[in-house]
Design a protein around this motif. Structure first.
Motif, PDB file in Angstrom:
ATOM      1  N   SER A  47      21.710 -10.836 -19.674  1.00  0.00           N
ATOM      2  CA  SER A  47      22.492 -10.140 -20.693  1.00  0.00           C
ATOM      3  C   SER A  47      23.975 -10.167 -20.326  1.00  0.00           C
ATOM      4  CB  SER A  47      22.035  -8.681 -20.829  1.00  0.00           C
ATOM      5  OG  SER A  47      22.898  -7.961 -21.685  1.00  0.00           O
ATOM      6  N   THR A  48      24.829 -10.298 -21.325  1.00  0.00           N
ATOM      7  CA  THR A  48      26.272 -10.257 -21.101  1.00  0.00           C
ATOM      8  C   THR A  48      26.859  -8.881 -21.394  1.00  0.00           C
ATOM      9  OG1 THR A  48      26.674 -11.030 -23.360  1.00  0.00           O
ATOM     10  CG2 THR A  48      26.543 -12.708 -21.626  1.00  0.00           C
ATOM     11  N   SER A  49      26.043  -7.948 -21.868  1.00  0.00           N
ATOM     12  CA  SER A  49      26.554  -6.623 -22.232  1.00  0.00           C
ATOM     13  C   SER A  49      25.942  -5.488 -21.422  1.00  0.00           C
ATOM     14  CB  SER A  49      26.325  -6.353 -23.721  1.00  0.00           C
ATOM     15  OG  SER A  49      24.953  -6.481 -24.039  1.00  0.00           O
ATOM     16  N   LEU A  50      24.761  -5.699 -20.828  1.00  0.00           N
ATOM     17  CA  LEU A  50      24.107  -4.658 -20.040  1.00  0.00           C
ATOM     18  C   LEU A  50      24.286  -4.968 -18.562  1.00  0.00           C
ATOM     19  CD1 LEU A  50      20.773  -4.337 -22.057  1.00  0.00           C
ATOM     20  CD2 LEU A  50      22.919  -3.083 -22.369  1.00  0.00           C
ATOM     21  N   MET A  51      24.926  -4.061 -17.840  1.00  0.00           N
ATOM     22  CA  MET A  51      25.249  -4.287 -16.442  1.00  0.00           C
ATOM     23  C   MET A  51      24.184  -3.680 -15.527  1.00  0.00           C
ATOM     24  SD  MET A  51      28.192  -5.949 -16.475  1.00  0.00           S
ATOM     25  CE  MET A  51      27.442  -6.825 -17.874  1.00  0.00           C
ATOM     26  N   LYS A  52      23.713  -4.455 -14.563  1.00  0.00           N
ATOM     27  CA  LYS A  52      22.714  -3.976 -13.601  1.00  0.00           C
ATOM     28  C   LYS A  52      23.369  -3.400 -12.345  1.00  0.00           C
ATOM     29  CE  LYS A  52      19.083  -6.546 -12.974  1.00  0.00           C
ATOM     30  NZ  LYS A  52      18.189  -7.710 -12.698  1.00  0.00           N
ATOM     31  N   ILE A  53      24.654  -3.700 -12.138  1.00  0.00           N
ATOM     32  CA  ILE A  53      25.387  -3.236 -10.962  1.00  0.00           C
ATOM     33  C   ILE A  53      26.506  -2.309 -11.431  1.00  0.00           C
ATOM     34  CG2 ILE A  53      26.804  -3.930  -8.982  1.00  0.00           C
ATOM     35  CD1 ILE A  53      25.476  -6.679  -9.147  1.00  0.00           C
ATOM     36  N   GLY A  54      26.728  -1.216 -10.717  1.00  0.00           N
ATOM     37  CA  GLY A  54      27.805  -0.302 -11.089  1.00  0.00           C
ATOM     38  C   GLY A  54      28.310   0.494  -9.900  1.00  0.00           C
ATOM     39  N   GLU A  55      29.453   1.114 -10.078  1.00  0.00           N
ATOM     40  CA  GLU A  55      30.052   1.965  -9.055  1.00  0.00           C
ATOM     41  C   GLU A  55      29.513   3.384  -9.195  1.00  0.00           C
ATOM     42  OE1 GLU A  55      34.594   2.859  -7.537  1.00  0.00           O
ATOM     43  OE2 GLU A  55      34.198   2.876  -9.689  1.00  0.00           O
ATOM     44  N   VAL A  56      29.267   4.040  -8.067  1.00  0.00           N
ATOM     45  CA  VAL A  56      28.873   5.445  -8.066  1.00  0.00           C
ATOM     46  C   VAL A  56      29.998   6.321  -7.545  1.00  0.00           C
ATOM     47  CG1 VAL A  56      27.293   7.158  -7.077  1.00  0.00           C
ATOM     48  CG2 VAL A  56      26.414   4.952  -7.834  1.00  0.00           C
ATOM     49  N   HIS A  57      30.557   5.945  -6.401  1.00  0.00           N
ATOM     50  CA  HIS A  57      31.638   6.717  -5.796  1.00  0.00           C
ATOM     51  C   HIS A  57      32.470   5.777  -4.953  1.00  0.00           C
ATOM     52  CE1 HIS A  57      33.409  10.339  -3.709  1.00  0.00           C
ATOM     53  NE2 HIS A  57      33.387  10.737  -4.970  1.00  0.00           N
ATOM     54  N   ASP A  58      33.373   6.332  -4.149  1.00  0.00           N
ATOM     55  CA  ASP A  58      34.360   5.530  -3.438  1.00  0.00           C
ATOM     56  C   ASP A  58      33.775   4.305  -2.752  1.00  0.00           C
ATOM     57  OD1 ASP A  58      36.307   7.304  -4.195  1.00  0.00           O
ATOM     58  OD2 ASP A  58      36.225   8.467  -2.347  1.00  0.00           O
ATOM     59  N   ARG A  59      32.771   4.491  -1.917  1.00  0.00           N
ATOM     60  CA  ARG A  59      32.235   3.389  -1.115  1.00  0.00           C
ATOM     61  C   ARG A  59      30.766   3.115  -1.435  1.00  0.00           C
ATOM     62  NH1 ARG A  59      34.602   6.989   1.917  1.00  0.00           N
ATOM     63  NH2 ARG A  59      32.590   7.735   2.713  1.00  0.00           N
ATOM     64  N   ILE A  60      30.286   3.664  -2.553  1.00  0.00           N
ATOM     65  CA  ILE A  60      28.865   3.578  -2.895  1.00  0.00           C
ATOM     66  C   ILE A  60      28.695   2.859  -4.234  1.00  0.00           C
ATOM     67  CG2 ILE A  60      26.739   4.874  -3.283  1.00  0.00           C
ATOM     68  CD1 ILE A  60      28.038   7.197  -1.764  1.00  0.00           C
ATOM     69  N   ALA A  61      27.754   1.927  -4.270  1.00  0.00           N
ATOM     70  CA  ALA A  61      27.422   1.228  -5.511  1.00  0.00           C
ATOM     71  C   ALA A  61      25.960   1.490  -5.857  1.00  0.00           C
ATOM     72  CB  ALA A  61      27.689  -0.267  -5.377  1.00  0.00           C
ATOM     73  N   PHE A  62      25.557   0.997  -7.016  1.00  0.00           N
ATOM     74  CA  PHE A  62      24.214   1.215  -7.551  1.00  0.00           C
ATOM     75  C   PHE A  62      23.761  -0.085  -8.194  1.00  0.00           C
ATOM     76  CE2 PHE A  62      21.261   2.177 -10.889  1.00  0.00           C
ATOM     77  CZ  PHE A  62      20.564   3.333 -10.532  1.00  0.00           C
ATOM     78  N   ALA A  63      22.526  -0.462  -7.972  1.00  0.00           N
ATOM     79  CA  ALA A  63      21.968  -1.635  -8.652  1.00  0.00           C
ATOM     80  C   ALA A  63      20.504  -1.361  -8.956  1.00  0.00           C
ATOM     81  CB  ALA A  63      22.102  -2.881  -7.779  1.00  0.00           C
ATOM     82  N   PHE A  68      15.844  -1.339 -18.014  1.00  0.00           N
ATOM     83  CA  PHE A  68      17.270  -1.035 -17.966  1.00  0.00           C
ATOM     84  C   PHE A  68      17.562   0.417 -18.325  1.00  0.00           C
ATOM     85  CE2 PHE A  68      21.312  -0.470 -20.142  1.00  0.00           C
ATOM     86  CZ  PHE A  68      22.197  -0.885 -19.167  1.00  0.00           C
ATOM     87  N   HIS A  69      16.980   0.916 -19.425  1.00  0.00           N
ATOM     88  CA  HIS A  69      17.332   2.267 -19.862  1.00  0.00           C
ATOM     89  C   HIS A  69      16.904   3.321 -18.850  1.00  0.00           C
ATOM     90  CE1 HIS A  69      13.142   2.246 -21.274  1.00  0.00           C
ATOM     91  NE2 HIS A  69      13.210   3.561 -21.256  1.00  0.00           N
ATOM     92  N   GLU A  70      15.878   3.022 -18.045  1.00  0.00           N
ATOM     93  CA  GLU A  70      15.419   3.986 -17.053  1.00  0.00           C
ATOM     94  C   GLU A  70      16.353   4.033 -15.854  1.00  0.00           C
ATOM     95  OE1 GLU A  70      10.632   3.839 -18.115  1.00  0.00           O
ATOM     96  OE2 GLU A  70      11.344   2.993 -16.228  1.00  0.00           O
ATOM     97  N   TYR A  71      16.729   2.872 -15.311  1.00  0.00           N
ATOM     98  CA  TYR A  71      17.624   2.946 -14.150  1.00  0.00           C
ATOM     99  C   TYR A  71      19.071   3.232 -14.550  1.00  0.00           C
ATOM    100  CZ  TYR A  71      18.541  -2.178 -14.746  1.00  0.00           C
ATOM    101  OH  TYR A  71      18.868  -3.428 -15.214  1.00  0.00           O
ATOM    102  N   GLU A  72      19.454   2.952 -15.780  1.00  0.00           N
ATOM    103  CA  GLU A  72      20.800   3.314 -16.226  1.00  0.00           C
ATOM    104  C   GLU A  72      20.938   4.832 -16.322  1.00  0.00           C
ATOM    105  OE1 GLU A  72      24.778   2.989 -17.754  1.00  0.00           O
ATOM    106  OE2 GLU A  72      23.486   1.842 -16.425  1.00  0.00           O
ATOM    107  N   ALA A  73      19.888   5.518 -16.781  1.00  0.00           N
ATOM    108  CA  ALA A  73      19.914   6.981 -16.811  1.00  0.00           C
ATOM    109  C   ALA A  73      20.064   7.548 -15.405  1.00  0.00           C
ATOM    110  CB  ALA A  73      18.642   7.517 -17.473  1.00  0.00           C
ATOM    111  N   LEU A  74      19.400   6.918 -14.424  1.00  0.00           N
ATOM    112  CA  LEU A  74      19.531   7.373 -13.037  1.00  0.00           C
ATOM    113  C   LEU A  74      20.922   7.073 -12.479  1.00  0.00           C
ATOM    114  CD1 LEU A  74      16.025   6.298 -11.719  1.00  0.00           C
ATOM    115  CD2 LEU A  74      16.868   8.642 -11.956  1.00  0.00           C
ATOM    116  N   ARG A  75      21.515   5.959 -12.892  1.00  0.00           N
ATOM    117  CA  ARG A  75      22.884   5.653 -12.448  1.00  0.00           C
ATOM    118  C   ARG A  75      23.864   6.712 -12.935  1.00  0.00           C
ATOM    119  NH1 ARG A  75      27.664   3.696 -13.917  1.00  0.00           N
ATOM    120  NH2 ARG A  75      27.005   3.573 -16.102  1.00  0.00           N
ATOM    121  N   LEU A  76      23.743   7.097 -14.194  1.00  0.00           N
ATOM    122  CA  LEU A  76      24.629   8.126 -14.739  1.00  0.00           C
ATOM    123  C   LEU A  76      24.414   9.461 -14.034  1.00  0.00           C
ATOM    124  CD1 LEU A  76      24.372   7.266 -18.547  1.00  0.00           C
ATOM    125  CD2 LEU A  76      26.246   6.719 -16.975  1.00  0.00           C
TER     126      LEU A  76
END
Length: 227
Positions: A47-63, A68-76
């Motif tokens: 997908s070009t619009s749904l991101m699997k990797i994101g930032e959580v905090h200063d030195r922490i990321a999430f993947a 998708f909708h289940e782990y995106e809710a957990l990322r938020l």
């Protein structure tokens, strides 16, 4: 009067675990690996619009891998947790370890009591000042939590990937070399790995906002220049 329907708890747990495991295994793989420059995170993503990797905090990321909708809710939820903890205490009090434990509790509760267990696997990388300080946590669909050190992979990963990565001493290489290695490994089972790679880096030595998002073209490299 009808008799209540009985299900063996052990069998029920096994069925829920098998259901979630199948869902995660169908997901495209995600890799987090330490390099000399920081932690590299690579996710195959059609997908070009749904991101699997994101930032959580200063030195922490999430993947995430799986639904998708289940782990995106957990990322938020992870972002809200990190922001609240940083506001109440200090930014230095936000760690991948404490966040992973909070998420593991929520995921474990869902596995036991939700009508349908989550079909997800998560990676929570935290970059340190030195390679030895890096932490990469993985969380499974049942709330199981593991600390992998400098390399972890989730989703439908090629067999033997972890042992080959550890043998390649990726944590001594530059970020470009680590990305090339990972994409080459993934291309054995996913023909379009070079053109469907989502790339993030937690840059070492950055005090705040260490997360960077890159496209394959940004990073250079023989395989990625085909884009």
């Amino acid at each position: 009067m009808s008799m209540p329907f009985y299900i063996d708890p052990e069998q029920l747990t096994k069925d829920r675990a098998d259901f979630s495991r199948r869902g995660v295994s169908r997901g495209l793989p995600v890799i987090a690996a330490s390099s000399a420059e920081g932690i590299v995170i690579i996710a195959l993503n059609s997908s070009t619009s749904l991101m699997k990797i994101g930032e959580v905090h200063d030195r922490i990321a999430f993947a995430g891998a799986g639904k998708f909708h289940e782990y995106e809710a957990l990322r938020l939820a992870a972002v809200r947790w990190a922001d609240t903890r940083a506001y109440q205490y200090s930014r230095r009090d936000v760690s991948a370890s404490s966040l992973a434990n909070a998420l593991a509790h929520a995921i474990g509760e869902a596995f036991v009591s939700a009508p349908k267990p989550l079909e997800i696997a998560l990676l929570l990388p935290e970059v340190g000042e030195h390679v030895g300080d890096d932490r990469i946590f993985s969380l499974s669909f049942d709330g199981s939590l593991s600390d992998h050190g400098t390399f972890a992979a989730i989703g439908g990963v090629p067999e033997g990937l972890a042992s080959r990565a550890l043998g390649a001493d990726l944590d001594k290489r530059g970020a470009d070399e680590v990305i090339d290695f990972c994409i080459d490994e993934l291309s054995h089972t996913h023909a379009h790995a070079g053109t469907h790679a989502e790339i993030g880096i937690l840059r070492r030595g950055v005090a705040l906002r260490a997360f960077e998002r890159h496209t394959p073209r940004d990073m250079g490299g023989k395989e990625r220049m085909k884009l």
